[in-house]
Design a protein around this motif. Structure first.
Motif, short mmCIF file in Angstrom:
data_model
loop_
_atom_site.label_atom_id
_atom_site.label_comp_id
_atom_site.label_asym_id
_atom_site.label_seq_id
_atom_site.Cartn_x
_atom_site.Cartn_y
_atom_site.Cartn_z
N SER A 30 3.82 -10.90 16.99
CA SER A 30 3.71 -10.13 15.76
C SER A 30 3.56 -11.05 14.56
O SER A 30 3.10 -10.62 13.52
N MET A 56 0.90 -8.39 4.60
CA MET A 56 1.20 -8.39 6.02
C MET A 56 2.29 -9.40 6.39
O MET A 56 2.70 -9.47 7.54
N ASP A 57 2.69 -10.21 5.44
CA ASP A 57 3.69 -11.24 5.68
C ASP A 57 3.30 -12.13 6.85
O ASP A 57 4.08 -12.38 7.77
N ARG A 58 2.04 -12.56 6.82
CA ARG A 58 1.51 -13.47 7.84
C ARG A 58 0.74 -14.58 7.16
O ARG A 58 0.19 -14.40 6.09
N ALA A 100 -4.62 -4.48 3.47
CA ALA A 100 -3.59 -4.91 4.42
C ALA A 100 -2.92 -3.71 5.10
O ALA A 100 -2.61 -3.77 6.30
N ALA A 101 -2.72 -2.62 4.37
CA ALA A 101 -2.06 -1.44 4.95
C ALA A 101 -2.87 -0.88 6.12
O ALA A 101 -2.30 -0.42 7.11
N LYS A 104 -2.38 -3.22 9.12
CA LYS A 104 -1.06 -2.96 9.72
C LYS A 104 -1.11 -1.70 10.58
O LYS A 104 -0.58 -1.69 11.70
N ARG A 105 -1.75 -0.65 10.08
CA ARG A 105 -1.84 0.59 10.86
C ARG A 105 -2.63 0.37 12.14
O ARG A 105 -2.26 0.87 13.21
N LEU A 107 -2.85 -2.43 13.85
CA LEU A 107 -2.00 -3.19 14.77
C LEU A 107 -0.87 -2.35 15.36
O LEU A 107 -0.44 -2.58 16.48
N GLU A 108 -0.39 -1.39 14.59
CA GLU A 108 0.68 -0.51 15.08
C GLU A 108 0.16 0.53 16.06
O GLU A 108 0.81 0.83 17.06
#
Length: 155
Positions: A30, A56-58, A100-101, A104-105, A107-108
């Motif tokens: 992750s 995304m804190d990556r 980014a949102a 994230k979606r 990847l989820e």
């Protein structure tokens, strides 16, 4: 009876270590970095990279690419969805100024048949393309093994 107890203890310890290793692997996956390819002369790409890192804190690794067309072709980006930069994250291709949102979606949810997301062109107001509070409507398109489809819309 002592043998059974020590075997049970060993099994419990092994199970606990297996779970800990699986958790560590999940965390490592992750936190996988994003690799972004761009033309060295493009400044909006770096602005998008900053947006994606924060959102995304990556970590993003930026690679200057001499032949972006070849890179996009190799990664399977449909020509009609091309933009200025292309990123790869967890096996997905992210083309252009995708928020980014939405990444994230993706990847989820990991929708079947989707290889990546794209924002074609360089719409004003998309991440990295901010300009004097102006915005253009744009869509985030999911592409892959099926026909491209709208993943998100922005007005």
């Amino acid at each position: 009876m002592t043998k059974n107890l020590s075997i049970k203890s060993l099994r419990k310890a092994a199970s606990g270590m297996t779970l800990a290793l699986l958790a560590a692997c999940t965390t490592a996956v992750s936190a996988a970095p994003i690799v972004m390819y761009r033309d060295a002369g493009c400044g909006c790409c770096l602005k998008w990279a900053d947006h994606a890192e924060k959102g995304m804190d990556r970590t993003i690794t930026v690679k200057d690419e001499a032949n972006m067309r070849a890179r996009k072709t190799a990664l399977g980006v449909p020509p009609m969805l091309a933009s200025c930069h292309t990123a790869v994250i967890d096996g997905y291709v992210i083309e252009g100024h995708v928020p980014a949102a939405d990444i994230k979606r993706l990847l989820e949810t990991r929708p079947a048949g989707v290889k990546g997301l794209a924002v074609a062109g360089m719409p004003i107001g998309s991440p990295g393309m901010e300009y004097q509070n102006q915005t253009q409507a744009y869509q985030v398109i999911a592409f892959g093994t099926e026909a491209p489809r709208v993943f998100a819309s922005y007005n």
